[in-house]
Design an enzyme around this catalytic site. Structure first.
Site, PDB file in Angstrom:
ATOM      1  CB  THR A  44      68.044  97.032   6.924  1.00  0.00           C
ATOM      2  OG1 THR A  44      67.906  97.592   5.617  1.00  0.00           O
ATOM      3  CG2 THR A  44      69.505  96.708   7.213  1.00  0.00           C
ATOM      4  CG  HIS A 164      48.242  80.293  61.330  1.00  0.00           C
ATOM      5  ND1 HIS A 164      49.601  80.179  61.192  1.00  0.00           N
ATOM      6  CD2 HIS A 164      47.947  79.792  62.558  1.00  0.00           C
ATOM      7  CE1 HIS A 164      50.112  79.622  62.274  1.00  0.00           C
ATOM      8  NE2 HIS A 164      49.124  79.378  63.127  1.00  0.00           N
ATOM      9  CG  ASN A 165      50.581  82.694  63.853  1.00  0.00           C
ATOM     10  OD1 ASN A 165      49.652  82.560  64.650  1.00  0.00           O
ATOM     11  ND2 ASN A 165      51.674  81.958  63.919  1.00  0.00           N
ATOM     12  CD  GLU A 194      46.176  82.821  65.335  1.00  0.00           C
ATOM     13  OE1 GLU A 194      46.280  82.044  66.303  1.00  0.00           O
ATOM     14  OE2 GLU A 194      46.618  82.568  64.199  1.00  0.00           O
ATOM     15  CG  ASP A 196      49.410  84.284  68.330  1.00  0.00           C
ATOM     16  OD1 ASP A 196      48.213  84.069  68.070  1.00  0.00           O
ATOM     17  OD2 ASP A 196      50.333  83.534  67.981  1.00  0.00           O
ATOM     18  CG  HIS A 209      54.688  82.785  66.788  1.00  0.00           C
ATOM     19  ND1 HIS A 209      55.195  82.031  65.755  1.00  0.00           N
ATOM     20  CD2 HIS A 209      53.738  82.014  67.369  1.00  0.00           C
ATOM     21  CE1 HIS A 209      54.581  80.866  65.707  1.00  0.00           C
ATOM     22  NE2 HIS A 209      53.689  80.839  66.683  1.00  0.00           N
ATOM     23  CD  GLU A 243      47.901  81.106  70.084  1.00  0.00           C
ATOM     24  OE1 GLU A 243      49.002  80.782  70.539  1.00  0.00           O
ATOM     25  OE2 GLU A 243      47.559  80.914  68.908  1.00  0.00           O
ATOM     26  CE  LYS A 291      41.557  75.486  73.502  1.00  0.00           C
ATOM     27  NZ  LYS A 291      42.639  74.790  72.810  1.00  0.00           N
ATOM     28  NE  ARG A 392      42.167  79.712  64.050  1.00  0.00           N
ATOM     29  CZ  ARG A 392      43.307  79.305  64.604  1.00  0.00           C
ATOM     30  NH1 ARG A 392      43.310  78.244  65.408  1.00  0.00           N
ATOM     31  NH2 ARG A 392      44.437  79.929  64.375  1.00  0.00           N
ATOM     32  CG  ASP A 548      60.838  78.664  30.530  1.00  0.00           C
ATOM     33  OD1 ASP A 548      60.731  77.984  29.496  1.00  0.00           O
ATOM     34  OD2 ASP A 548      61.811  79.411  30.767  1.00  0.00           O
ATOM     35  CE1 TYR A 549      58.912  69.336  30.228  1.00  0.00           C
ATOM     36  CE2 TYR A 549      60.495  69.738  28.461  1.00  0.00           C
ATOM     37  CZ  TYR A 549      59.864  68.870  29.339  1.00  0.00           C
ATOM     38  OH  TYR A 549      60.195  67.541  29.323  1.00  0.00           O
TER      39      TYR A 549
END
Length: 599
Positions: A44, A164-165, A194, A196, A209, A243, A291, A392, A548-549
């Protein structure tokens, strides 16, 4: 962090293991120290003995050995290093260009806490360890944590941190759209977001989206969060990529709201643009991108006739995912939007056509597969194109779970706006954040000179005659206080191994890995050395990863750190590990030594 020993006056070995569970300490090493401090041989330890064991476990023997190797002092001064010795260490081992006694003295003043040592111009072991664990001792060049690059060149000469988005918090089909997503993007360093835009109820445009089950967020609310948060962390410009799927009436509402909400921060284009502004010139400004079709002629009779497509439909096979097979209809853009848009996205026809006809303010959006095809077939033409014009790139439409592509392939040919799904963690996002860790995390990184010259003959696929190759030698010495694996198969005791990856032009990509160290996340020692030959170091990224293998199944991720090769400091350095979503894993580190030589 200190162990929780509870109210026990004495602790057996099992109690000690439980108290030190958070350290992932090697069981055999802990048992050896337990026996050492169990003076009574009763099996101990009292609290004082346990505290001594804890301090011994935390010792950095690797750093002590390094300190002793550069210190010639003995006797009462054996735990000190003279200022001259420390200066020699900084110059000879650390490659500090500003090395010398004066620089060494400044480091002593900075890290030495003992006044007596400061007065005598000596460096204690504690100060030496403090230096090596500090930003000055990091593998990442501390000077690159500030803006250090030329910020007066046109925007097309920079890699730009892009999303993106941006509005999506999760997947592309059923994820939620929130204003919080823009706040997170700006906090991460993003400078191109971006939107939309779709027709909403009551004449108010919304963002979601299209053709999916994603939720909606008001266009106006997104503009408000953008103008509030875009320049809170950084005042370099922000590109707002629209967009547009709105009808003509709600497009006019969009234009009005952008003028009202963005105000004088919205950079209105001049009549004739000969060159894009620099990040410095456009500080604190928003640049709107919409665009238009190539056939559009900006006259009073025809400007409203321009048709706009999804920014993400340059390749028909990579149209956005939809809940139905119905393709989103093309809309006509209104002059109210075109006249406030600094950047106009056009269709790609050929590099020759772009060279002959494309205007400075016009840019092209490419799907990831289109970029890969062009980079393989016409890499030199692509490099020359991106030296003169903005490009882009965006993820394949089938990535419904918001997965990402490897941004390195796009950077190799000089694409500026490489848009990724920022909400998705993984190696791709780690590389992305690593690229923009430099230059003060300002979201703009100056491209190498061979990617800024419109007459460049640089070929990523065959760079041998146009580069300055180097040999990078990296020795993984040790690890310290490595993180545990949540829900790991062996609890908190890990078998760590370290991977070093080079990401760059195809010929430079490679990976090396150490042997795993069984049951030791506290202070594993590897002392394994690897050599990498880099043909194009200016484009290379270095990624350190700890796992961690597991020899049977996939190894568990523990921590990582990515940085540009040009931001890597040589000598004895610490790698400060981060999570896969770029949070600090303090105090988890790797200790490495690196050298760079010309080939």
């Amino acid at each position: 962090m200190s162990p929780n020993v509870g109210d026990k006056e004495e602790m057996n070995f099992e109690d000690v293991q439980k108290a030190l569970k958070f350290l992932s300490a090697d069981k055999e090493q802990t048992w050896t120290l337990f026996q050492k401090f169990d003076n009574t041989q009763r099996g101990t330890l009292k609290k004082k003995q346990f505290n001594d064991l804890f301090k011994e476990l935390k010792r950095r023997e690797d750093l002590e050995e390094l300190f002793a190797g550069f210190s010639k002092n003995t006797g009462v001064e054996q735990n000190n290093m003279s200022c001259e010795e420390f200066s020699r260490f900084l110059k000879e081992e650390q490659g500090e260009e500003s090395g010398g006694t004066e620089f060494g003295t400044r480091m002593v003043e900075k890290y030495e806490s003992f006044e007596n040592a400061k007065q005598n111009h000596i460096f204690s072991l504690d100060a030496f360890i403090g230096y090596l664990l500090s930003p000055d001792g990091s593998v990442f060049n501390v000077e690159h944590a500030n803006v250090y690059q030329d910020m007066t060149q046109p925007l097309n000469h920079y890699f730009i941190f892009s999303s993106h988005n941006t509005y999506l918090m999760e997947g592309q089909l059923m994820g939620s759209s929130r204003t919080d997503a823009y706040l997170k993007a700006f906090h991460a360093g993003c400078r191109c977001v971006e939107l939309d835009c779709q027709d909403g109820k009551d004449g108010e445009p919304v963002i979601y989206h299209g053709g999916t089950f994603t939720t909606e967020v008001p266009f106006k609310a997104v503009l408000e969060i953008i103008t509030q948060e875009a320049f809170r962390k950084c005042d370099y410009p922000v590109i707002i990529s629209i967009e547009n799927h709105c009808g003509m009436e709600q497009q006019k509402v969009m234009a009005t709201q952008m003028r009202q909400i963005l105000g004088d921060k919205l950079l209105i284009p001049p009549e004739n643009i000969t060159c894009l502004p620099s990040p410095k010139e456009a500080k604190g400004k928003f640049l709107l991108k919409v665009k238009k079709r190539k056939s559009n002629i900006p006259t009073e009779s025809s400007v409203g006739e321009s048709e706009i497509d999804s920014d993400d439909d340059d390749d028909e096979e990579e149209a956005k995912p939809s809940s139905s097979d119905t393709k989103l209809p093309k809309k006509r853009t209104v002059p109210e939007l075109l006249e406030i848009a600094y950047l106009k996205s056009v269709k790609f026809e050929s590099f020759k056509h772009s060279k002959d006809c494309q205007k400075p303010e016009e840019m092209i959006s490419y799907s990831e597969s289109k970029v890969k095809h062009l980079a393989e077939e016409s890499d030199v033409d692509f490099v020359q194109h991106n030296a003169a014009h903005m490009s882009r790139t965006y993820p394949y439409g089938g990535r419904v779970l918001s997965g990402n592509y490897n941004p390195q392939e796009m950077w190799n040919v000089g694409c500026q706006i490489v848009a990724l799904n920022l909400q998705t963690v993984g190696e791709e996002m780690e590389l992305y954040e690593g690229r923009f860790r430099q230059n003060g995390c300002c979201g703009f990184v100056l491209k190498p000179d061979f990617l800024r010259n419109p007459s460049s003959t640089f070929s990523p696929n065959d760079p041998q005659t146009k580069s300055s190759p180097v040999k990078l030698t990296l020795k993984v010495i040790s690890g310290s206080k490595l993180p545990t694996v949540e829900g790991g198969r062996r609890g908190s005791i890990v078998d760590p191994c370290v991977s070093i990856e080079i990401h760059g032009v195809p010929g430079d990509n490679c990976k090396a890995q150490t042997q795993p160290k069984e049951n030791n996340g506290l202070n594993p020692k590897w002392n394994e050395e690897f050599t990498f030959e880099l043909q194009v170091p200016d484009l290379a990224m270095v990624r350190f990863a700890v796992q961690d293998y597991d020899k049977v199944s996939k190894s568990d991720f523990m921590g990582q750190f990515c940085l540009p090769f040009n931001s890597l400091k040589t000598g004895y350095r610490h790698v400060h590990l981060r999570t896969n979503d770029n949070r600090s894993l303090f105090p988890s580190t790797l200790f490495v030594h690196s050298t760079v030589t010309k080939m």
